[in-house]
Design a protein around this motif. Structure first.
Motif, PDB file in Angstrom:
ATOM      1  N   PRO A   1     100.176 -13.083 -30.968  1.00 37.87           N
ATOM      2  CA  PRO A   1     101.109 -13.352 -29.857  1.00 37.87           C
ATOM      3  C   PRO A   1     102.506 -12.787 -30.077  1.00 37.87           C
ATOM      4  CG  PRO A   1      99.852 -15.317 -30.418  1.00 37.87           C
ATOM      5  CD  PRO A   1      99.569 -14.314 -31.489  1.00 37.87           C
ATOM      6  N   GLN A   2     102.897 -12.596 -31.332  1.00 39.35           N
ATOM      7  CA  GLN A   2     104.238 -12.085 -31.609  1.00 39.35           C
ATOM      8  C   GLN A   2     104.297 -10.559 -31.588  1.00 39.35           C
ATOM      9  OE1 GLN A   2     106.608 -14.340 -31.654  1.00 39.35           O
ATOM     10  NE2 GLN A   2     104.939 -15.824 -31.400  1.00 39.35           N
ATOM     11  N   GLU A   3     103.190  -9.932 -31.238  1.00 39.61           N
ATOM     12  CA  GLU A   3     103.165  -8.470 -31.157  1.00 39.61           C
ATOM     13  C   GLU A   3     104.304  -7.992 -30.261  1.00 39.61           C
ATOM     14  OE1 GLU A   3     101.880  -4.540 -31.734  1.00 39.61           O
ATOM     15  OE2 GLU A   3     101.384  -6.386 -32.786  1.00 39.61           O
TER      16      GLU A   3
ATOM     17  N   ASP B   1      95.473  -6.451 -24.446  1.00 39.34           N
ATOM     18  CA  ASP B   1      95.268  -7.889 -24.227  1.00 39.34           C
ATOM     19  C   ASP B   1      94.629  -8.538 -25.453  1.00 39.34           C
ATOM     20  OD1 ASP B   1      96.322  -7.556 -21.733  1.00 39.34           O
ATOM     21  OD2 ASP B   1      94.421  -7.748 -20.649  1.00 39.34           O
ATOM     22  N   ASP B   2      93.660  -7.857 -26.056  1.00 41.34           N
ATOM     23  CA  ASP B   2      93.002  -8.399 -27.248  1.00 41.34           C
ATOM     24  C   ASP B   2      93.987  -8.547 -28.400  1.00 41.34           C
ATOM     25  OD1 ASP B   2      90.637  -8.453 -25.861  1.00 41.34           O
ATOM     26  OD2 ASP B   2      89.820  -6.618 -26.763  1.00 41.34           O
ATOM     27  N   VAL B   3      94.819  -7.517 -28.601  1.00 38.47           N
ATOM     28  CA  VAL B   3      95.809  -7.570 -29.679  1.00 38.47           C
ATOM     29  C   VAL B   3      96.821  -8.682 -29.420  1.00 38.47           C
ATOM     30  CG1 VAL B   3      97.737  -6.327 -30.744  1.00 38.47           C
ATOM     31  CG2 VAL B   3      95.569  -5.154 -30.338  1.00 38.47           C
ATOM     32  N   LYS B   4      97.264  -8.795 -28.178  1.00 34.85           N
ATOM     33  CA  LYS B   4      98.284  -9.785 -27.836  1.00 34.85           C
ATOM     34  C   LYS B   4      97.758 -11.207 -28.006  1.00 34.85           C
ATOM     35  CE  LYS B   4     102.501 -10.519 -26.337  1.00 34.85           C
ATOM     36  NZ  LYS B   4     103.673 -10.093 -27.131  1.00 34.85           N
ATOM     37  N   ARG B   5      96.501 -11.428 -27.672  1.00 34.09           N
ATOM     38  CA  ARG B   5      95.925 -12.768 -27.829  1.00 34.09           C
ATOM     39  C   ARG B   5      95.752 -13.116 -29.303  1.00 34.09           C
ATOM     40  NH1 ARG B   5      92.557 -10.982 -23.272  1.00 34.09           N
ATOM     41  NH2 ARG B   5      93.242 -12.085 -21.385  1.00 34.09           N
TER      42      ARG B   5
ATOM     43  N   LYS C   1      96.526   0.480 -13.487  1.00 33.04           N
ATOM     44  CA  LYS C   1      96.045  -0.799 -14.022  1.00 33.04           C
ATOM     45  C   LYS C   1      97.179  -1.468 -14.779  1.00 33.04           C
ATOM     46  CE  LYS C   1      92.800  -3.793 -15.444  1.00 33.04           C
ATOM     47  NZ  LYS C   1      91.911  -4.581 -14.565  1.00 33.04           N
ATOM     48  N   LYS C   2      97.339  -2.777 -14.564  1.00 34.68           N
ATOM     49  CA  LYS C   2      98.371  -3.540 -15.263  1.00 34.68           C
ATOM     50  C   LYS C   2      97.742  -4.752 -15.917  1.00 34.68           C
ATOM     51  CE  LYS C   2     101.466  -6.061 -13.023  1.00 34.68           C
ATOM     52  NZ  LYS C   2     102.665  -6.458 -12.225  1.00 34.68           N
ATOM     53  N   SER C   3      98.235  -5.099 -17.085  1.00 31.13           N
ATOM     54  CA  SER C   3      97.735  -6.276 -17.788  1.00 31.13           C
ATOM     55  C   SER C   3      98.033  -7.540 -16.986  1.00 31.13           C
ATOM     56  CB  SER C   3      98.382  -6.375 -19.173  1.00 31.13           C
ATOM     57  OG  SER C   3      98.051  -7.603 -19.790  1.00 31.13           O
ATOM     58  N   SER C   4      97.126  -8.490 -17.063  1.00 30.91           N
ATOM     59  CA  SER C   4      97.335  -9.778 -16.392  1.00 30.91           C
ATOM     60  C   SER C   4      98.167 -10.730 -17.241  1.00 30.91           C
ATOM     61  CB  SER C   4      95.983 -10.425 -16.071  1.00 30.91           C
ATOM     62  OG  SER C   4      95.242 -10.645 -17.264  1.00 30.91           O
ATOM     63  N   LEU C   5      98.443 -10.340 -18.486  1.00 32.03           N
ATOM     64  CA  LEU C   5      99.273 -11.186 -19.351  1.00 32.03           C
ATOM     65  C   LEU C   5     100.730 -11.115 -18.922  1.00 32.03           C
ATOM     66  CD1 LEU C   5      97.741 -10.387 -22.869  1.00 32.03           C
ATOM     67  CD2 LEU C   5      97.213 -12.286 -21.324  1.00 32.03           C
ATOM     68  N   PRO C   6     101.524 -12.125 -19.267  1.00 30.42           N
ATOM     69  CA  PRO C   6     102.933 -12.128 -18.863  1.00 30.42           C
ATOM     70  C   PRO C   6     103.675 -10.887 -19.366  1.00 30.42           C
ATOM     71  CG  PRO C   6     102.288 -14.282 -19.687  1.00 30.42           C
ATOM     72  CD  PRO C   6     101.145 -13.364 -19.982  1.00 30.42           C
ATOM     73  N   CYS C   7     104.597 -10.410 -18.553  1.00 29.28           N
ATOM     74  CA  CYS C   7     105.406  -9.256 -18.929  1.00 29.28           C
ATOM     75  C   CYS C   7     106.526  -9.687 -19.870  1.00 29.28           C
ATOM     76  CB  CYS C   7     105.997  -8.594 -17.686  1.00 29.28           C
ATOM     77  SG  CYS C   7     104.741  -8.007 -16.526  1.00 29.28           S
ATOM     78  N   SER C   8     107.129  -8.717 -20.532  1.00 24.49           N
ATOM     79  CA  SER C   8     108.220  -8.986 -21.464  1.00 24.49           C
ATOM     80  C   SER C   8     109.470  -8.247 -21.002  1.00 24.49           C
ATOM     81  CB  SER C   8     107.827  -8.520 -22.873  1.00 24.49           C
ATOM     82  OG  SER C   8     108.910  -8.642 -23.768  1.00 24.49           O
ATOM     83  N   ASP C   9     110.529  -9.004 -20.695  1.00 26.16           N
ATOM     84  CA  ASP C   9     111.781  -8.400 -20.219  1.00 26.16           C
ATOM     85  C   ASP C   9     111.522  -7.457 -19.045  1.00 26.16           C
ATOM     86  OD1 ASP C   9     113.282  -9.720 -22.171  1.00 26.16           O
ATOM     87  OD2 ASP C   9     112.917  -8.134 -23.636  1.00 26.16           O
ATOM     88  N   HIS C  10     110.691  -7.929 -18.119  1.00 21.54           N
ATOM     89  CA  HIS C  10     110.351  -7.174 -16.906  1.00 21.54           C
ATOM     90  C   HIS C  10     109.556  -5.900 -17.196  1.00 21.54           C
ATOM     91  CE1 HIS C  10     112.999  -9.903 -14.771  1.00 21.54           C
ATOM     92  NE2 HIS C  10     113.980  -9.593 -15.599  1.00 21.54           N
ATOM     93  N   ARG C  11     109.070  -5.769 -18.406  1.00 22.08           N
ATOM     94  CA  ARG C  11     108.227  -4.631 -18.759  1.00 22.08           C
ATOM     95  C   ARG C  11     106.806  -5.122 -18.966  1.00 22.08           C
ATOM     96  NH1 ARG C  11     110.199  -2.056 -23.909  1.00 22.08           N
ATOM     97  NH2 ARG C  11     108.533  -0.571 -23.400  1.00 22.08           N
TER      98      ARG C  11
ATOM     99  N   VAL D   1     102.086   8.118 -24.211  1.00 20.61           N
ATOM    100  CA  VAL D   1     101.361   6.914 -24.617  1.00 20.61           C
ATOM    101  C   VAL D   1     102.182   6.157 -25.653  1.00 20.61           C
ATOM    102  CG1 VAL D   1      99.292   5.975 -25.710  1.00 20.61           C
ATOM    103  CG2 VAL D   1      99.101   7.937 -24.167  1.00 20.61           C
ATOM    104  N   PHE D   2     102.365   4.869 -25.400  1.00 18.74           N
ATOM    105  CA  PHE D   2     102.956   3.970 -26.395  1.00 18.74           C
ATOM    106  C   PHE D   2     101.988   2.820 -26.600  1.00 18.74           C
ATOM    107  CE2 PHE D   2     105.259   0.084 -27.478  1.00 18.74           C
ATOM    108  CZ  PHE D   2     105.894   0.484 -28.651  1.00 18.74           C
ATOM    109  N   SER D   3     101.539   2.644 -27.839  1.00 21.62           N
ATOM    110  CA  SER D   3     100.621   1.544 -28.154  1.00 21.62           C
ATOM    111  C   SER D   3     101.073   0.844 -29.434  1.00 21.62           C
ATOM    112  CB  SER D   3      99.186   2.058 -28.299  1.00 21.62           C
ATOM    113  OG  SER D   3      99.115   3.093 -29.267  1.00 21.62           O
ATOM    114  N   GLY D   4     102.379   0.590 -29.487  1.00 14.87           N
ATOM    115  CA  GLY D   4     102.965  -0.056 -30.647  1.00 14.87           C
ATOM    116  C   GLY D   4     103.611   0.954 -31.579  1.00 14.87           C
ATOM    117  N   GLY D   5     104.412   0.448 -32.493  1.00 15.30           N
ATOM    118  CA  GLY D   5     105.075   1.334 -33.443  1.00 15.30           C
ATOM    119  C   GLY D   5     106.510   1.628 -33.053  1.00 15.30           C
ATOM    120  N   ALA D   6     107.095   2.604 -33.741  1.00 16.50           N
ATOM    121  CA  ALA D   6     108.510   2.911 -33.548  1.00 16.50           C
ATOM    122  C   ALA D   6     108.773   3.602 -32.218  1.00 16.50           C
ATOM    123  CB  ALA D   6     109.008   3.788 -34.703  1.00 16.50           C
ATOM    124  N   HIS D   7     107.848   4.433 -31.786  1.00 19.02           N
ATOM    125  CA  HIS D   7     108.049   5.166 -30.535  1.00 19.02           C
ATOM    126  C   HIS D   7     106.707   5.648 -30.011  1.00 19.02           C
ATOM    127  CE1 HIS D   7     107.377   8.784 -32.927  1.00 19.02           C
ATOM    128  NE2 HIS D   7     108.331   8.384 -33.759  1.00 19.02           N
TER     129      HIS D   7
END
Length: 252
Positions: A107-109, A100-104, A32-42, A137-143
């Motif tokens: 937006p600067q997440e 997606d909820d966090v990003k909406r 599954k991939k998010s439908s939101l725009p990718c960042s730096d091809h990620r 799993v990466f869901s934000g943070g340093a690593h």
């Protein structure tokens, strides 16, 4: 002749029962991939590859598949109680929806999230069916966090084994693992177990949460943060089967 026929019939039944318990497994893939725009091809994405018991159908398969599903859900899902009826796609959907909820809302997440789970059968014999789950799993943070877990089952019933179920001599096995751990971390016998930087609770040795049983070896595996810092990484102690055979029930 009548006695011979009865004996043959009993042997036939035993062989038939043994074969009926042999587990057939298929590797299932989910993405599954998010439908939101990718960042730096990620892109935020989830990848799950999991062994799924397809035969024999019934309570054995349901027990093993249900246990694995709940473990993967604990690793990835942001829902409290996802249902196996909705499949692994529901777990992937939950992870992506949370991003997606966090990003909406923010937006600067930072960087996109990522979740990968790869499961494989590492042991299959009459009294033991073991599956390894390697996950990141990466869901934000340093690593992100990478861990490896193992789940052992009785293939005759589908029941999950505890570590106590696997050990006929837990005290003896604990002493063996502690001895090798002290050698690995250069901790002299008789001095506190945490004296060189380990982080056992109350400075008391404990077995790892995961003991991997392979055809040619047994590995006592401490994941990151279990007894040491993130920088130290995981700790694994490898034994030959001959070394641990006196302590384990599955070698009887």
């Amino acid at each position: 002749m009548r006695g011979f026929g009865l004996a043959f019939f009993i042997v036939f039944l035993l062989v038939g029962c043994s074969k009926s318990q042999e587990l057939k497994v298929e590797q299932q893939e989910y993405y599954k991939k998010s439908s939101l725009p990718c960042s730096d091809h990620r892109c935020t994405e989830v990848s799950i590859s999991i062994p799924f018991v397809v035969e024999p159908k019934g309570k054995i398969a349901d027990s093993i598949n249900g246990t694995l599903f709940s473990k993967v859900a604990e690793i990835i899902s942001f829902e409290e109680l996802p249902s196996l009826d909705n499949g692994y796609n529901s777990i992937a959907d939950s992870f992506v929806k949370s991003y997606d909820d966090v990003k909406r809302d923010f937006p600067q997440e930072g960087a996109p999230w990522e979740a990968n789970v790869k499961g494989k059968v590492i042991m299959q014999k009459t009294n033991l069916f073991s599956i390894e789950l390697d996950h990141y799993v990466f869901s934000g943070g340093a690593h992100g966090y990478r861990g490896i877990q193992v789940y052992h089952f009785d293939p005759r019933t589908g029941k999950q084994y505890s570590i106590d179920d696997l050990l006929v001599d837990k005290v003896g096995f604990s002493k063996l693992v502690e001895k090798r751990l002290r050698e690995k971390w250069d901790i002299a016998a008789g001095v506190p177990i945490n004296s060189t930087g380990l982080m056992f609770e109350n400075d008391v040795f404990a077995l790892p949460l995961n003991i991997f049983i392979y055809p040619d070896k047994v590995v006592a595996y401490y994941n990151v943060y279990e007894i040491a810092s993130y920088a130290d990484g995981p700790t694994e102690i490898v034994f030959t089967n001959d070394e641990v055979q006196p302590f384990m029930t599955v070698f009887e």
